[in-house]
Design an enzyme around this catalytic site. Structure first.
Site, PDB file in Angstrom:
ATOM      1  N   GLU A  19     -45.669 -28.812  87.077  1.00 45.06           N
ATOM      2  CA  GLU A  19     -46.575 -28.704  88.428  1.00 45.06           C
ATOM      3  C   GLU A  19     -47.954 -28.339  87.607  1.00 45.06           C
ATOM      4  OE1 GLU A  19     -48.258 -26.381  92.058  1.00 45.06           O
ATOM      5  OE2 GLU A  19     -47.307 -25.386  90.601  1.00 45.06           O
ATOM      6  N   ASP A  23     -43.503 -23.916  87.516  1.00 48.36           N
ATOM      7  CA  ASP A  23     -44.744 -23.694  88.501  1.00 48.36           C
ATOM      8  C   ASP A  23     -45.766 -23.346  87.795  1.00 48.36           C
ATOM      9  OD1 ASP A  23     -45.470 -23.202  91.287  1.00 48.36           O
ATOM     10  OD2 ASP A  23     -45.768 -21.113  90.465  1.00 48.36           O
TER      11      ASP A  23
END
Length: 659
Positions: A368, A315
């Site tokens: 990401e 993330d």
């Protein structure tokens, strides 16, 4: 009896150099037997602490009952406490560098109390058994370049509520129940992997698991570590890989957590310009400190090697790579070259990916990363890349959604939003994503984004999903969007399963199933995802009619697929599409087929390419293209197929009988 949990001088050395990859087997709480006594061995890193004691329900939370006196040179405090058993609560009571009194959960603890409780729980991981050896062996052979990958992004707590919610906190299914229900559902739809949000322990439901306090603890919302392992086992037995969201970018300031753990900045930078995300109200890890780097590296290995997870979706990678991410002038510190690149984070990613993937072939790491940082998926040694397996294609996602939201009348003026992504599709190994971030916080569900009246929304969505299926790159779709979830996602309620009582929603789910089954069946849609030879436009410039046509080519020239997408409500009775090669073109998927809720005018399934030049191609096929129609044809390329090497066949064994 030898104490295998003692933190030795060798352990200190490797920890101090960020190479103690099995660190979680030493730090934390480990039930064991020493000198014939059953108990638990505790070890915690707190180099700035003046004193540390273990408190818990086993000693009445008395700060003086179990004071640790054994502290090594690197700052690891360790103690064996007889009588402490699995299931007991504990914390570390720390007198900090400035005489603060701190009550901290165990950074390496394997289980935590259900929120709002914040204590760690002694867990006996030795009791976990695995029965997925066949999967683990097969995993080593997984090739992200050549194998199919369709991912179902899922938040366990809001996927489905327990039918007997009374007496069940939050109405959650536990890991075991969830696995048995979810695996059957997504396997039927053709998904190859499930990506789970919010697994590492976190105190606030509304963070969705992106503000972690227990990096080594599966959240107790859904059960114990044993329950979590059962879930992984179950998915593997059903042929489904498991990816976890992993959050090394930041951590919350909760008193029980990592922030100022021993009274001083330990896991974070001391300078708030380096150690805080002001916008998020969280702390930033100090990636340049070996022990902190080791904490994260060993954590990744814990999930992959000990818990058998098949991949990590990392993330907020951009927030780690850029020192000025989300910050104004004066709120950040430049690197030694005066630039905004976080050199420590760059080296961390290189170490992470070479380590994790080197020790575990077939495991994927997915970034990401929302910027144009070069070579995110580039090889660390050959290309000076970051070494990720794949990167989320945020550019494709933004352009795709902006286009699909438009009234068809205005799509012709934005035609190239849909084609631009193919100009950079092979600059990285991309995964196409329509994730949770796009269906929450007033962004609307996928169905609600679509223009037109009720029925049109379904037609638009089917056409859009078909483009996603045909576009180069692996695929990810957030839960509920496969059947036309109408409300925005909320972690507080389950997705709207009641919509499947509606025929249109069932038909959309059936269509998505047909799409993903097609992706898994035809190598043209997965074996060349990262190969420029696998995609060719037929016509990318039909702006007036808002029609797109392209082909996906298989490595052996067989079972190639021709896609034709009509993004308007205008039926084209005399439509003709160019073809590269002659031969038979079989219609294998039609989004407007009556079984998917459409009113297709197509009755013919097989077409022969005519020697009529069209779209600057030597051959062409004519057919009736439905309004909002997405049609996929299968064909062979005889020239490529003829040139492809023949498949080797095993020679038959013959036994000569003796006379």
């Amino acid at each position: 009896m030898e104490n295998r949990y003692e933190f030795t001088t060798d352990d200190q050395y490797y920890f101090g150099h960020a190479t103690h990859y099995d660190l979680y087997k030493k730090l934390g709480a480990h039930p064991t037997v020493i000198d014939g006594q059953q108990g638990t061995y505790f070890a915690v890193w707190a180099p700035n602490a003046k004193s540390v004691s273990v408190i818990g329900d086993f000693n009445g939370w008395d700060t003086n009952a179990n004071v640790i006196t054994n502290r090594d040179d690197i700052g690891v405090w360790q103690i064996f406490i007889p009588g402490v058993k699995p299931g007991m609560l504990y914390k570390y009571f720390i007198i900090g560098a400035q005489d603060q009194q701190l009550y901290k959960a165990d950074p390496y603890g394997n289980q935590m109390e259900l929120r709002p409780g914040t204590a760690s729980i002694v867990a006996d991981l030795a009791s976990i058994t695995w029965s997925d050896s066949a999967w683990m062996k097969k995993r080593r052979e997984f090739n992200q370049d050549k194998d199919a990958m369709v991912v179902y992004e899922c938040h366990i707590g809001s996927w489905m509520k327990h039918p007997e919610c009374d007496g069940i906190e939050g109405g959650f299914y536990n890991y075991r129940e969830f696995a048995e229900r979810c695996a059957a559902y997504i396997k039927d739809l053709g998904y190859t992997h499930v990506e789970l949000m919010g697994i590492a322990e976190h105190p606030f439901d509304g963070s969705w698991g992106y503000q972690v306090t227990g990096y080594y603890a599966p959240t107790s919302r859904y059960g114990t570590p044993e329950d979590f392992a059962y879930m992984i086992n179950y998915f593997h037995k059903k042929g489904i890989g498991v990816i976890l969201d992993w959050v090394p970018a930041h951590f919350p300031k909760d008193e029980c957590g990592l922030a100022e753990f021993d009274g001083y900045a330990l896991y974070e930078h001391a300078d708030p310009r380096q150690g805080e995300h002001l916008e998020w109200g969280t702390k930033i890890f100090n990636y340049g400190r070996p022990e902190v780097k080791n904490f994260l590296l060993a954590n990744a290995l814990y999930w992959v090697e000990f818990m058998h997870v098949d991949g990590l979706r990392v993330d907020a990678v951009a927030s780690m790579l850029y020192l000025d991410y989300g910050k104004k002038d004066g709120e950040w510190v430049a690197n030694k070259y005066g630039e905004n690149k976080n050199l420590d984070a760059v080296e961390f990613f290189k170490h992470l990916n070479t380590l994790l993937r080197g020790r575990n072939p077939g495991v994927v790491t997915i970034a990401e990363e929302s910027t144009a940082w070069p070579k995110v998926t580039g090889d660390v040694e050959k290309e000076n890349g970051l070494g990720f397996t794949m990167k989320w294609n945020m550019g494709w996602m933004n352009d795709f959604l902006e286009y699909m939201k438009l009234d068809p009348l205005f799509r012709k003026g934005n035609h190239y939003k849909m084609t631009f992504s193919t100009s950079y599709a092979y600059s990285e190994r991309y995964m196409l994503v329509l994730s949770h971030d796009e269906v929450v916080h007033l962004k609307c569900s996928m169905w609600s984004k679509m223009p037109g009246i009720y029925e049109d929304k379904f037609s638009n969505l089917k056409a859009g999903y078909t483009y996603m299926a045909g576009h180069p790159g692996k695929k990810l779709l957030f839960m509920g969007q496969e059947f036309g979830q109408q409300r925005e996602w909320s972690e507080e309620r389950e997705i709207d399963w009641f919509l499947l009582d509606n025929e249109y929603n069932r038909q959309l789910k059936d269509y998505v199933k047909a799409l993903w089954k097609m992706v898994g069946k035809y190598p043209a849609l997965y074996a060349t995802d990262f190969d420029p030879d696998g995609f060719r436009w037929i016509n990318a410039d039909d702006t007036e009619r808002s029609i797109y046509s392209f082909v996906r080519q298989s490595p052996d020239g067989k079972d190639n697929l021709l896609f034709v997408l009509n993004m308007t409500p205008m039926q084209r009775d005399d439509y003709r599409v160019g073809c590269f090669v002659p031969g038979t073109y079989k219609l294998i998927l039609n989004s407007m087929d009556p079984k998917f809720g459409g009113d297709s005018p197509i009755s013919k399934k097989t077409y022969t390419a005519e020697e009529i030049v069209w779209d600057n191609k030597p051959y062409s096929v004519g057919f009736k293209l439905p309004a909002y129609g997405a049609c996929v044809f299968r064909y062979d390329n005889p020239d490529v197929a003829k040139a492809a090497p023949a498949k080797k066949t095993a020679a038959k064994k013959t036994t000569k009988k003796s006379k």
